[in-house]
Scaffold this motif. Structure first.
Motif, PDB file in Angstrom:
ATOM      1  N   SER A 198       0.842  -1.230  -0.006  1.00  0.00           N
ATOM      2  CA  SER A 198      -0.137  -0.087   0.062  1.00  0.00           C
ATOM      3  C   SER A 198       0.708   1.075   0.163  1.00  0.00           C
ATOM      4  O   SER A 198       0.428   2.180  -0.674  1.00  0.00           O
ATOM      5  N   TYR A 199       1.858   1.174   0.935  1.00  0.00           N
ATOM      6  CA  TYR A 199       2.823   2.282   0.866  1.00  0.00           C
ATOM      7  C   TYR A 199       3.450   2.422  -0.433  1.00  0.00           C
ATOM      8  O   TYR A 199       3.644   3.589  -1.082  1.00  0.00           O
TER       9      TYR A 199
ATOM     10  N   ASN B 256       1.346   4.107  -3.284  1.00  0.00           N
ATOM     11  CA  ASN B 256       1.197   5.463  -3.037  1.00  0.00           C
ATOM     12  C   ASN B 256       2.357   6.125  -3.224  1.00  0.00           C
ATOM     13  O   ASN B 256       2.581   7.417  -2.719  1.00  0.00           O
TER      14      ASN B 256
ATOM     15  N   ARG C 182       5.537   3.197  -7.932  1.00  0.00           N
ATOM     16  CA  ARG C 182       4.355   3.006  -8.542  1.00  0.00           C
ATOM     17  C   ARG C 182       4.398   2.260  -9.794  1.00  0.00           C
ATOM     18  O   ARG C 182       3.618   1.513 -10.163  1.00  0.00           O
TER      19      ARG C 182
END
Length: 73
Positions: free
Chosen positions: A3-4, A7, A55
């Motif tokens: 998740s980190y 982002n 990303r």
């Protein structure tokens, strides 16, 4: 962690073999031990001036998984 990374954030993690062998390992800064000093040093050693595009790498891994699943199905 994912998740980190998805982002665009940098990740610091305790050194765990399964994470070290993962395809995302080059994106992670590792530390040894469980004391605050080791964690703080790992955070301070993160090179925030270097080029970093987690990303795109996460998207590439997602595409790779999608293709593998298509092949299986």
């Amino acid at each position: 962690m994912l998740s980190y990374l998805a982002n665009g954030l940098r990740v610091v993690s305790v050194r765990i073999p399964v994470i070290e062998r993962a395809e995302i390992a080059p994106l992670i800064s590792f530390y040894d031990g469980n004391d605050g000093r080791a964690i703080a040093e790992a955070i301070n050693n993160v090179d925030i001036a270097s080029s970093y595009d987690s990303r795109t790498i996460i998207k590439g891994l997602d595409d790779k998984l999608t293709n593998v699943l298509k092949d299986i199905l």
